[in-house]
Design an enzyme around this catalytic site. Sequence first.
Site, PDB file in Angstrom:
ATOM      1  N   ASP A  15       3.559   5.429  -6.207  1.00  0.00           N
ATOM      2  CA  ASP A  15       2.544   4.415  -5.980  1.00  0.00           C
ATOM      3  C   ASP A  15       2.244   3.617  -7.235  1.00  0.00           C
ATOM      4  O   ASP A  15       2.185   4.149  -8.343  1.00  0.00           O
ATOM      5  CB  ASP A  15       1.250   5.060  -5.469  1.00  0.00           C
ATOM      6  CG  ASP A  15       1.434   5.716  -4.116  1.00  0.00           C
ATOM      7  OD1 ASP A  15       2.208   5.158  -3.313  1.00  0.00           O
ATOM      8  OD2 ASP A  15       0.829   6.766  -3.864  1.00  0.00           O
ATOM      9  N   GLU A  58      -0.196   3.370   8.563  1.00  0.00           N
ATOM     10  CA  GLU A  58       0.258   4.420   7.660  1.00  0.00           C
ATOM     11  C   GLU A  58      -0.964   4.902   6.869  1.00  0.00           C
ATOM     12  O   GLU A  58      -1.504   4.175   6.034  1.00  0.00           O
ATOM     13  CB  GLU A  58       1.326   3.843   6.741  1.00  0.00           C
ATOM     14  CG  GLU A  58       1.986   4.817   5.809  1.00  0.00           C
ATOM     15  CD  GLU A  58       3.014   4.122   4.925  1.00  0.00           C
ATOM     16  OE1 GLU A  58       3.187   4.570   3.772  1.00  0.00           O
ATOM     17  OE2 GLU A  58       3.633   3.138   5.369  1.00  0.00           O
TER      18      GLU A  58
END
Length: 294
Positions: free
Chosen positions: A82, A71
Amino acid sequence: MNHIQESADATVPTQPQGFSKQPSQTAARLTQLKAENKPAMIGYLPFGFPDTATSIEAMRTLVENGCDIVEIGLPYSDPVMDGPVIQRASQIAIENGERIANVFKAVEAVAEAGGVPLIMSYWNLIFHYGVEQFARDFAQAGGAGLITPDLIPDEAGEWIEASDRYGLDRIFLVSPDSTDRRLKVVTQHARGFVYAASRMGVTGERDALDIAPQTLVRRTHEAGAEFVCVGIGVSNAEQARTVGAYADGVIVGSALVHTLLDEDGNAKTDTKAALQDLATVTRTIAQGVHTARQ
């Protein structure tokens, strides 16, 4: 006469390209692993961190040490999903001046190494690049599919059309709070696999995982998904083995990114040693994933 000449010289609009019949690269790899009774090891790294050349080498390192699928993260200035580790790595990449057009070098590198290359990106980056152009460039580089954490199927019409045209996977997210109806909507529009976020919140390493992701995987399968992979919070081989016992793939990000950062949150200056650390951690966690059902 002049009118006829002007019409003859005018650019004739091209017909829309038909849909690709290319099978899903991601599903093909997951099917292969399922036949071997193994879940997939899916590793995440942000492109351009700590620099372009090292990030590409790091992604090759993931494949060489057990990652089936990679990824590739596109650095973004406002990465709402995140955690601090990935945010810091992304900030370093942005400070380096990385641009979306360069990420296709990493896609090519992962494909050449034998891994399945995915891109994880917030939708704003794809939108400004141009959805059709991104799909075309991504497919030409050997890309398999796109993970879109902030794009839901209901608003993804342009991407669904472009991805169908170029044979790319669409990986949407579900969470423990997703209703059964939402799970069905996502499953109907996803291609490749469904990304099951193990909990609500941002990415990051965790000391322990609860049973929520296992229940979510079961519910998503019941909603019609062929493959469901779990991410957010998997930090070590023991956790990876636990998740791999019930998921079709285990997604590991922060624990891998961490190996390239020093104690002060800066990129390690000894690149060779950092890549060796990355190889060791990847290999250890991949072994946990691949032996989860033994």
